[in-house]
Design an enzyme around this catalytic site. Structure first.
Site, PDB file in Angstrom:
ATOM      1  N   TYR A   1       0.855  -1.195   0.000  1.00 34.04           N
ATOM      2  CA  TYR A   1       0.000   0.000   0.000  1.00 34.04           C
ATOM      3  C   TYR A   1       0.887   1.239   0.000  1.00 34.04           C
ATOM      4  O   TYR A   1       1.867   1.327   0.757  1.00 34.04           O
ATOM      5  CB  TYR A   1      -0.906   0.031   1.231  1.00 34.04           C
ATOM      6  CG  TYR A   1      -1.683   1.329   1.326  1.00 34.04           C
ATOM      7  CD1 TYR A   1      -2.922   1.461   0.717  1.00 34.04           C
ATOM      8  CD2 TYR A   1      -1.146   2.433   1.985  1.00 34.04           C
ATOM      9  CE1 TYR A   1      -3.622   2.653   0.766  1.00 34.04           C
ATOM     10  CE2 TYR A   1      -1.843   3.632   2.044  1.00 34.04           C
ATOM     11  CZ  TYR A   1      -3.075   3.736   1.429  1.00 34.04           C
ATOM     12  OH  TYR A   1      -3.753   4.922   1.466  1.00 34.04           O
TER      13      TYR A   1
ATOM     14  N   GLU B   1      -2.933   7.737  -4.218  1.00 34.29           N
ATOM     15  CA  GLU B   1      -2.984   6.427  -3.572  1.00 34.29           C
ATOM     16  C   GLU B   1      -2.772   5.342  -4.615  1.00 34.29           C
ATOM     17  O   GLU B   1      -3.428   5.345  -5.664  1.00 34.29           O
ATOM     18  CB  GLU B   1      -4.329   6.225  -2.874  1.00 34.29           C
ATOM     19  CG  GLU B   1      -4.398   4.899  -2.108  1.00 34.29           C
ATOM     20  CD  GLU B   1      -5.759   4.660  -1.480  1.00 34.29           C
ATOM     21  OE1 GLU B   1      -5.823   4.498  -0.248  1.00 34.29           O
ATOM     22  OE2 GLU B   1      -6.753   4.651  -2.234  1.00 34.29           O
TER      23      GLU B   1
END
Length: 423
Positions: free
Chosen positions: A133, A221
């Site tokens: 992530y 992101e």
């Protein structure tokens, strides 16, 4: 310095997809990937399609024997909702697209109304060895860009923060010098990136930061950022959000806006230079200034009502601007009363009063309207309202205005209930 993240801070600096943000613009995954690739971030081969047949054709162009078909909507959680499907033939691709096109994808981020699917992204499947992530957000406490990363990719950051908080690392970037090589390497080491791949990770981190900085983004992101079996680091998903107020500097980004993915009320407001956020209540708010709007909504709640929107008409509210605000608020079928709360400094109460009168004469408004004016030219504004001959409920304080708006709505509701009972 790269530090393990404290669980209590996750919501402050990492919840980058679930929080509703004002004055920002989202773009699609395929657009974000195109933007990031221009800054050196490596992506898997992919192509956009607007029909099942075109999706199958795109897959043949890409080559290979397996592909991932992804619904392009402004929301996370697509996979769990059926918006991401692995296909291994033309028939499977067309079947997957038939299930997506023209339908609403409902995820935990879209709400029950969902978002329409009008395009898909076809991407070549890659052999995944690890998922990571990676997110860049504005950290309000440090007033810096913060890089948030975790070895546990493929999960929502909120889930990671609860289930594996120790896996999260964060690093604040000093704006005077930007993201440095040593800082990117520290993040790579903290994520357990193997030495031969560190330089690729450094390039990815620096590319994301440059895109964030140069394009006035508020969020970048990548989830997941994957390490493939053949030693590549690829962005398999990407989200970017941009500051609305800076779009005039980046016309190439402004052109990426997809209004079909936005609340139509908010789109109409933006086109008219108004700041609007739709809510779920029934009392429409027309206010000048964000702070006053927040106070107005709180007071409505305190009086027992529910605000239907946040609408800031800003400074210099001409009669025409106020009339536009009324039309916008009344376009919401849930609105059962309207509260106008103006504290005039730059604005003038007589202008606002003229706008209210003009709107009530031009727009069919069959709900109670409560107006509270204070500040510049307030006496003239009150005179205009009083002499208009219109059924305007006036108030002198915010609490009084909120109570009268809630009371007027309650009385209308009771009267409608009695009428239905008689019928």
């Amino acid at each position: 310095r790269v530090l393990p993240s404290e669980p209590k801070r996750i919501g402050d600096c990492c919840s980058v997809t679930s929080e509703r943000r004002k004055n920002t613009m989202d773009i699609h995954e395929y657009q974000a990937k195109d933007v990031l690739s221009n800054f050196g971030v490596t992506i898997a081969p992919g192509a956009l399609a607007y029909s099942p047949e075109q999706a199958a054709y795109r897959a043949r162009e890409l080559g290979g024997d397996s592909w991932v078909v992804k619904a392009q909507v402004h929301a996370g959680g697509r996979g769990k909702a059926g918006g991401v499907k692995l296909c291994q033939s033309d028939q499977e691709i067309q079947a997957a697209c038939e299930d997506m096109f023209g339908k609403k994808l409902v995820t935990h981020q879209t709400g029950p109304q969902g978002k329409g699917i009008y395009r898909v992204y076809v991407e070549a499947a890659v052999p995944i060895e690890r998922e990571i992530y990676l997110g860049l957000v504005l950290d309000r406490s440090s007033q810096r860009v913060m890089i948030v990363a975790s070895q546990e990719g493929g999960m929502e950051i909120e889930d990671i923060s609860v289930e594996k908080p120790d896996s999260i690392v964060r690093s604040t970037v000093e704006p005077a010098v930007g993201l440095q090589e040593f800082q990117a390497r520290e993040i790579s080491f903290a994520l357990g990136i193997e030495p031969p791949l560190v330089q690729q990770m450094v390039r990815t981190l620096k590319g994301c930061y440059r895109a964030f900085r140069d394009l006035d983004a508020t969020m970048v992101e990548i989830n997941p950022l994957v390490i493939t079996g053949d030693g590549r680091i690829l962005a398999l998903d990407a989200k970017m959000t941009f500051d609305d107020n800076a779009l005039f500097r980046h016309p190439q980004i402004s052109e990426l806006r997809d209004k079909s993915q936005e609340d139509p009320r908010e789109s109409r407001a933006a086109d008219r230079g108004l700041s609007y956020v739709g809510l779920d209540g029934n009392i429409g708010c027309i206010v000048n200034g964000a702070g006053l709007a927040m106070a107005t909504m709180d007071t409505i709640k305190l009086a027992g009502g529910e605000p239907a929107n946040f609408l800031d008409i800003g400074g210099g509210a001409t009669p025409e601007r106020v009339a536009k605000a009324f039309r916008l608020v009344m376009s919401d079928q849930n609105v059962q009363a309207v509260l106008v709360n103006i504290f005039a400094g730059i604005n003038r109460c007589d202008w606002v009063a003229e706008g209210v009168v003009q709107a009530l004469k031009e727009v069919q408004i069959d709900v109670p309207v409560v107006v509270r004016l204070a500040g510049t030219n307030v006496q003239e504004g009150q005179r205009i309202l009083a002499q208009s001959g219109l059924p305007i409920i006036r108030a002198t304080t915010l609490m009084e205005a909120a109570e009268r708006a809630v009371g007027a709505w309650s009385n209308d509701l009771k009267q409608a209930t009695r009428v239905r009972a008689v019928q």
